[in-house]
Design an enzyme around this catalytic site. Structure first.
Site, short mmCIF file in Angstrom:
data_model
loop_
_atom_site.label_atom_id
_atom_site.label_comp_id
_atom_site.label_asym_id
_atom_site.label_seq_id
_atom_site.Cartn_x
_atom_site.Cartn_y
_atom_site.Cartn_z
CG HIS A 37 -1.66 1.34 1.34
ND1 HIS A 37 -2.56 1.84 0.42
CD2 HIS A 37 -1.53 2.30 2.30
CE1 HIS A 37 -2.96 3.04 0.80
NE2 HIS A 37 -2.35 3.33 1.94
CG HIS A 63 1.01 7.01 4.26
ND1 HIS A 63 1.40 6.25 3.18
CD2 HIS A 63 -0.26 6.65 4.53
CE1 HIS A 63 0.39 5.48 2.81
NE2 HIS A 63 -0.64 5.70 3.61
CG ASP A 64 -0.82 3.88 6.61
OD1 ASP A 64 -1.39 4.88 7.07
OD2 ASP A 64 -1.25 3.24 5.63
CD GLU A 67 -3.61 5.94 10.63
OE1 GLU A 67 -4.59 5.29 10.24
OE2 GLU A 67 -3.24 7.01 10.10
CG ASP A 68 -2.07 1.59 10.36
OD1 ASP A 68 -2.92 1.95 11.19
OD2 ASP A 68 -2.24 1.71 9.14
CG ASP A 124 -4.02 6.93 2.13
OD1 ASP A 124 -3.57 5.77 2.06
OD2 ASP A 124 -4.80 7.31 3.01
#
Length: 202
Positions: A37, A63-64, A67-68, A124
């Site tokens: 992704h 970018h994730d 957050e993840d 995204d």
């Protein structure tokens, strides 16, 4: 003389993200490795958006991570610098919040994003909405798919004028979604009527 493109830093970011997302899979029916992704997001920025700013591309790949995964801001700062960290933080949701609240905040905060964060948001949403259209999770209902794409359209409505090629690609995806899913994307002006609209703030 133009400065050489820092391919080594791009690859370093890809390796960093791959390690952080190791063992994570996408929600699609194939269970694709999650790392695909962020790499796809960086690719559409490069291929479609013509983005050549290394810091934006690195932030897209990362970018994730905050957050993840268990990645800390300090790790990103140490490896890639303050500028990249700031962009990654801009596009990171607070997972302690309820899901619909996070969706509403993405819509509300989109106009305040930096140029780099807006580009990543465009990439995204394009990649995610394409996935929901073409290869959705097996347990997603038609209504959930339509709502996700409508929400993506509402977020993007807030950052129009950022990158014409990316926005055109997003609009082509929306047109295809309307045909395949047999629904109509509602104008942003009606966002108050949706679950993630500002009027639903708790």
């Amino acid at each position: 003389m133009s400065q050489a493109f820092p391919l080594d830093r791009i690859l370093e970011a890809a390796i960093f993200a791959a390690r952080k997302h190791q063992g994570h899979v996408r929600k699609d029916d194939l269970g694709s490795p999650y790392i695909t992704h962020p790499l796809q997001v960086a690719r559409v920025l490069w291929d479609i958006g013509g983005v050549r700013d290394p810091q934006t591309l690195i932030a897209a790949i990362l970018h994730d991570t905050i957050e993840d995964t268990r990645t800390t801001p300090a790790e990103v700062r140490e490896a890639f610098g303050e500028q990249v960290l700031e962009v990654v933080l801009e596009v990171s949701d607070d997972k302690s919040l309820e899901k619909m609240t996070r969706k509403r905040l993405q819509v509300e905060h989109a106009p305040q994003l930096s140029k780099s964060a807006r580009l990543i948001k465009l990439g995204d949403k394009l990649v995610n909405c394409r996935d929901i259209l073409e290869n959705p999770p097996s347990d997603w209902t038609m209504t959930r798919r339509k709502n996700y794409i409508q929400w993506g359209a509402d977020v993007i409505a807030q950052i129009r004028g950022t990158n014409a090629p990316l926005e055109s690609a997003f609009d082509r995806m929306l047109a295809e979604a309307e045909i395949q899913l047999s629904f109509s994307i509602q104008a942003f002006e009606t966002v108050e009527n949706r679950p993630w609209g500002p009027s639903n703030k708790k």
